[in-house]
Design a protein around this motif. Structure first.
Motif, PDB file in Angstrom:
ATOM      1  N   UNK A  29       0.844  -1.191   0.000  1.00 32.49           N
ATOM      2  CA  UNK A  29       0.000   0.000   0.000  1.00 32.49           C
ATOM      3  C   UNK A  29       0.886   1.251   0.000  1.00 32.49           C
ATOM      4  N   UNK A  30       0.524   2.180  -0.878  1.00 30.84           N
ATOM      5  CA  UNK A  30       1.336   3.405  -0.998  1.00 30.84           C
ATOM      6  C   UNK A  30       0.499   4.641  -0.765  1.00 30.84           C
ATOM      7  N   UNK A  31       1.071   5.560   0.010  1.00 27.20           N
ATOM      8  CA  UNK A  31       0.406   6.850   0.221  1.00 27.20           C
ATOM      9  C   UNK A  31       0.479   7.655  -1.075  1.00 27.20           C
ATOM     10  N   UNK A  32      -0.631   8.333  -1.429  1.00 28.31           N
ATOM     11  CA  UNK A  32      -0.647   9.079  -2.698  1.00 28.31           C
ATOM     12  C   UNK A  32      -0.804  10.585  -2.471  1.00 28.31           C
ATOM     13  N   UNK A  50      -7.122  20.956  11.008  1.00 28.83           N
ATOM     14  CA  UNK A  50      -6.371  21.845  11.907  1.00 28.83           C
ATOM     15  C   UNK A  50      -5.090  21.183  12.414  1.00 28.83           C
ATOM     16  N   UNK A  51      -5.153  19.888  12.724  1.00 32.71           N
ATOM     17  CA  UNK A  51      -3.964  19.200  13.245  1.00 32.71           C
ATOM     18  C   UNK A  51      -3.668  17.867  12.557  1.00 32.71           C
ATOM     19  N   UNK A  52      -4.543  17.445  11.645  1.00 38.96           N
ATOM     20  CA  UNK A  52      -4.322  16.173  10.945  1.00 38.96           C
ATOM     21  C   UNK A  52      -4.473  16.401   9.440  1.00 38.96           C
ATOM     22  N   UNK A  53      -3.786  15.575   8.666  1.00 38.27           N
ATOM     23  CA  UNK A  53      -3.909  15.627   7.207  1.00 38.27           C
ATOM     24  C   UNK A  53      -4.291  14.241   6.712  1.00 38.27           C
ATOM     25  N   UNK A  54      -5.192  14.216   5.725  1.00 33.44           N
ATOM     26  CA  UNK A  54      -5.697  12.958   5.192  1.00 33.44           C
ATOM     27  C   UNK A  54      -5.138  12.744   3.781  1.00 33.44           C
ATOM     28  N   UNK A  55      -4.646  11.531   3.509  1.00 32.08           N
ATOM     29  CA  UNK A  55      -4.073  11.212   2.193  1.00 32.08           C
ATOM     30  C   UNK A  55      -4.804  10.029   1.576  1.00 32.08           C
ATOM     31  N   UNK A  56      -4.904  10.034   0.258  1.00 30.82           N
ATOM     32  CA  UNK A  56      -5.395   8.847  -0.448  1.00 30.82           C
ATOM     33  C   UNK A  56      -4.248   7.832  -0.517  1.00 30.82           C
ATOM     34  N   UNK A  57      -4.598   6.614  -0.930  1.00 30.10           N
ATOM     35  CA  UNK A  57      -3.580   5.590  -1.163  1.00 30.10           C
ATOM     36  C   UNK A  57      -3.906   4.913  -2.501  1.00 30.10           C
TER      37      UNK A  57
END
Ligand code: UDP
Length: 237
Positions: free
Chosen positions: A1-4, A11-18
């Protein structure tokens, strides 16, 4: 699985697709926020500490039979989670009075709430996450009522488990906030459980060991979070 790609920067978290549409990566940044994000400051190691604390608690909940979105650690400050269809409500359980309950109802801080109080807030920053009840939820169609019944039941189940866990470590679980989402039509615990989203007091001194330290402008936020990790036996490095 790779972060994309970056999907959303909170505010304090970031969300990434994979590369797997069913999975996302959440990054816990070294930031702390208060007053709906009007105050944001940076604390070294906070992202790592909250990521490891959240992973530990979510794994304990999973072992106790509660479905959570957490899959595996991705890095020291990132975790792989299931891609939930999030329900835009915040569920709060209160075992003792504090925070907005004290402000709203004038109850003295620290009063034991037996049975614990369950509250629902609508996730809406521009309206400052207003308190809503089950009638609002039903008539305004804020959530499927069967899902709300599940969220309420799960919130109390999680409280039973975590209240006992923290009690065994001489900590009082004062209150906490949970967010849920749907995966394959099933209600699953999402977001995070950390001292950013819960109030924890030392049972003997009643000292705060959570984000209230920052909210109140007190020193020692990271020391308190590290003390919490130590009591839980969470290895940070
Ligand atoms: N909480 C949270 N995010 C929010 C609002 C509340 O994580 O947007 C948590 C908070 O840390 C506390 C509990 O939910 O553990 C109850 O918060 P309260 O309603 O008392 O609001 P506060 O005074 O913390 O703004």
């Amino acid at each position: 699985m790779q972060k994309k790609y970056e999907l959303y920067r909170g505010k304090v978290k970031t969300l990434y697709s994979t590369n797997d549409p069913d999975l996302l990566v959440i990054e816990f940044r070294d930031a702390v926020s208060a007053l709906d994000g009007k105050r944001i400051e940076y604390f070294k190691r906070k992202g790592l500490i909250n990521n490891k604390l959240n992973y530990f608690i979510m794994s304990m909940l999973e072992k106790s039979g509660i479905s959570t979105h957490v899959q595996s650690l991705y890095s020291h400050n990132e975790v792989v989670v299931k891609n939930l269809d999030m329900i835009p409500l915040e569920c709060v359980i209160r075992n003792r009075s504090a925070g907005s309950l004290v402000q709203r109802l004038g109850v003295v801080e620290g009063r034991v709430l037996d049975p614990p109080i369950f509250e629902i807030f609508l996730k809406n920053d521009s309206k400052h996450d207003p308190l809503v009840n089950e009638s609002h939820c039903q008539t305004l169609n804020l959530v499927d009522m069967n899902h709300l019944v599940c969220m309420r039941g799960l919130s109390f189940k999680i409280n039973d488990f975590l209240y006992r866990l923290f009690d065994s470590l001489d900590l009082i679980l004062v209150d906490f906030k949970l967010e849920f989402g749907l995966f394959d039509g099933k209600v699953v615990l999402g977001d995070e459980f950390s001292p950013d989203s819960a109030r924890l007091w030392d049972r003997d001194t009643l000292n705060k060991m959570d984000k209230d330290i920052y909210r109140c402008g007190l020193p020692g936020l990271i020391d308190a979070y590290e003390d919490l990790a130590d009591r839980l036996g969470v290895i940070l490095d």
